[in-house]
Design an enzyme around this catalytic site. Structure first.
Site, mmCIF file in Angstrom:
data_model
loop_
_atom_site.group_PDB
_atom_site.id
_atom_site.type_symbol
_atom_site.label_atom_id
_atom_site.label_comp_id
_atom_site.label_asym_id
_atom_site.label_seq_id
_atom_site.Cartn_x
_atom_site.Cartn_y
_atom_site.Cartn_z
ATOM 1 N N ASP A 17 0.832 -1.210 0.000
ATOM 2 C CA ASP A 17 0.000 0.000 0.000
ATOM 3 C C ASP A 17 0.867 1.262 0.000
ATOM 4 O OD1 ASP A 17 -2.370 1.375 -0.087
ATOM 5 O OD2 ASP A 17 -2.776 1.237 2.061
ATOM 6 N N HIS A 34 2.515 3.277 -9.118
ATOM 7 C CA HIS A 34 2.363 1.828 -9.316
ATOM 8 C C HIS A 34 3.592 1.255 -10.029
ATOM 9 C CE1 HIS A 34 -1.566 2.028 -7.678
ATOM 10 N NE2 HIS A 34 -2.100 2.691 -8.694
ATOM 11 N N LEU A 128 11.159 -21.059 -4.040
ATOM 12 C CA LEU A 128 10.301 -19.999 -3.504
ATOM 13 C C LEU A 128 9.033 -19.989 -4.357
ATOM 14 C CD1 LEU A 128 9.584 -17.191 -2.151
ATOM 15 C CD2 LEU A 128 10.998 -16.121 -3.900
HETATM 16 C C1 IPE Z 1 -5.348 -2.830 -0.368
HETATM 17 O O1 IPE Z 1 -5.055 -1.493 -0.561
HETATM 18 C C2 IPE Z 1 -5.317 -3.568 -1.676
HETATM 19 C C3 IPE Z 1 -4.022 -3.750 -2.309
HETATM 20 C C4 IPE Z 1 -2.875 -3.394 -1.819
HETATM 21 C C5 IPE Z 1 -4.060 -4.392 -3.596
HETATM 22 P P1 IPE Z 1 -6.183 -0.384 -0.780
HETATM 23 O O2 IPE Z 1 -5.466 0.907 -0.889
HETATM 24 O O3 IPE Z 1 -7.053 -0.782 -1.903
HETATM 25 O O4 IPE Z 1 -7.023 -0.484 0.574
HETATM 26 P P2 IPE Z 1 -7.953 0.604 1.307
HETATM 27 O O5 IPE Z 1 -8.977 1.052 0.314
HETATM 28 O O6 IPE Z 1 -7.069 1.733 1.729
HETATM 29 O O7 IPE Z 1 -8.517 -0.124 2.487
HETATM 30 C C1 IPE Z 2 -1.531 0.126 -3.444
HETATM 31 O O1 IPE Z 2 -1.275 1.491 -3.505
HETATM 32 C C2 IPE Z 2 -1.632 -0.496 -4.819
HETATM 33 C C3 IPE Z 2 -2.974 -0.953 -5.204
HETATM 34 C C4 IPE Z 2 -4.046 -0.922 -4.455
HETATM 35 C C5 IPE Z 2 -3.106 -1.469 -6.545
HETATM 36 P P1 IPE Z 2 -2.459 2.548 -3.540
HETATM 37 O O2 IPE Z 2 -2.793 2.845 -4.949
HETATM 38 O O3 IPE Z 2 -3.598 2.059 -2.705
HETATM 39 O O4 IPE Z 2 -1.778 3.798 -2.857
HETATM 40 P P2 IPE Z 2 -2.470 4.846 -1.882
HETATM 41 O O5 IPE Z 2 -3.053 4.065 -0.747
HETATM 42 O O6 IPE Z 2 -3.511 5.567 -2.670
HETATM 43 O O7 IPE Z 2 -1.352 5.716 -1.446
HETATM 44 MG MG MG Z 3 -4.107 2.331 -0.773
#
Ligand code: IPE
Ligand code: IPE
Ligand code: MG
Length: 232
Positions: A17, A34, A128
């Site tokens: 995240d 990303h 792995l």
């Molecule tokens: C969780 O992150 C999903 C992934 C890392 C793929 P999100 O950014 O989607 O989660 P919320 O919305 O903050 O809970």
């Molecule tokens: C996690 O990073 C990646 C995915 C959910 C695909 P985010 O895109 O949720 O990044 P934030 O939480 O907005 O910073």
């Molecule tokens: Mg996120």
């Protein structure tokens, strides 16, 4: 404190995240976040090899991530596809088995094909196992498992039946869950499987996560005392 080889987590599950926030802080687009996140996946896999981790699951796209803009979703798809294609040889060379959990059907056909080819190519390896969670939701996994058991005509199910019907049936439950970016929630990741996982929430955004952070995480894990409801 040194890392003890005898106390390594067998299965690490990572909620990657903070890609978006990492990018916005730098004045970049979320999709560049990303992209940088993909490089962090490569580093984490190298760390897993270095430390002899047997299973590592990466939460790459949740069943709720469809709520994002089409532009962001398409960007993620193309990064995943390019990553799978350009790293195919790496997985073979390093003898890494690639697996996935989640429902692939809604993804573009070329992404599915790249993933299936890679799974096929690496299925004989066991050094792995890297698992990509794609269109994965813990509740969805459980619902699909229940429906599988119903369609098998079961009227009574055991915990073993459920475990054997989940997408994760071939993997041990995660010992250690790392969620970067400081958020402290599971966001519908492997709900059933994480009943006794140790949780760790470093503040660092995922694209900045490197071997140093990985090492620190392992040290944190090794300090935990797992009791499983018993007394030590
Ligand atoms: C969780 O992150 C999903 C992934 C890392 C793929 P999100 O950014 O989607 O989660 P919320 O919305 O903050 O809970
Ligand atoms: C996690 O990073 C990646 C995915 C959910 C695909 P985010 O895109 O949720 O990044 P934030 O939480 O907005 O910073
Ligand atoms: Mg996120």
């Amino acid at each position: 404190m040194k890392i003890l080889e005898s106390r390594m987590p067998q299965h690490i599950a990572i909620i990657m995240d903070g890609n978006g926030r990492w990018a916005i802080r730098r004045g970049l687009s979320r999709n560049l976040g990303h992209k940088a996140g993909v490089d962090a996946i490569k580093r984490a896999i190298d760390s897993c090899i270095k430390f002899g981790i047997k299973y590592c699951t990466f939460f790459a796209f949740s069943t709720e991530n469809w709520k994002r803009s089409k532009e962001e979703i398409d960007g993620i798809f193309s990064l995943v596809r390019d990553y799978l294609r350009s790293n195919a040889n790496y997985f073979v060379e390093k003898q890494i088995k690639v697996e996935s959990i989640g429902v692939l059907e809604p993804f573009p056909q070329d992404l599915i094909q790249s993933l299936e080819e890679l799974k096929q190519k690496t299925k004989q390896f066991n050094r792995l196992t890297v698992v990509f969670a794609l269109n994965y939701g813990g509740r969805d996994d459980l619902v699909r498992a229940c429906n599988k058991l119903i369609s098998q005509g079961k009227e009574h199910v055991t915990a073993e039946d459920i475990a054997a019907s989940l997408d994760t049936k071939s993997f041990p439950d995660p010992d250690f869950v790392i969620r970067t970016s400081g958020e402290q929630r599971l966001s519908n990741f492997m709900l059933y499987q994480m009943a006794y996982s140790e949780l760790y929430f470093p503040k660092i955004y995922w694209p900045a996560f490197n071997e140093k952070h990985f090492k620190k995480a392992i040290k944190k894990f090794q300090k935990r005392e797992r009791r499983y409801g018993g007394i030590k």
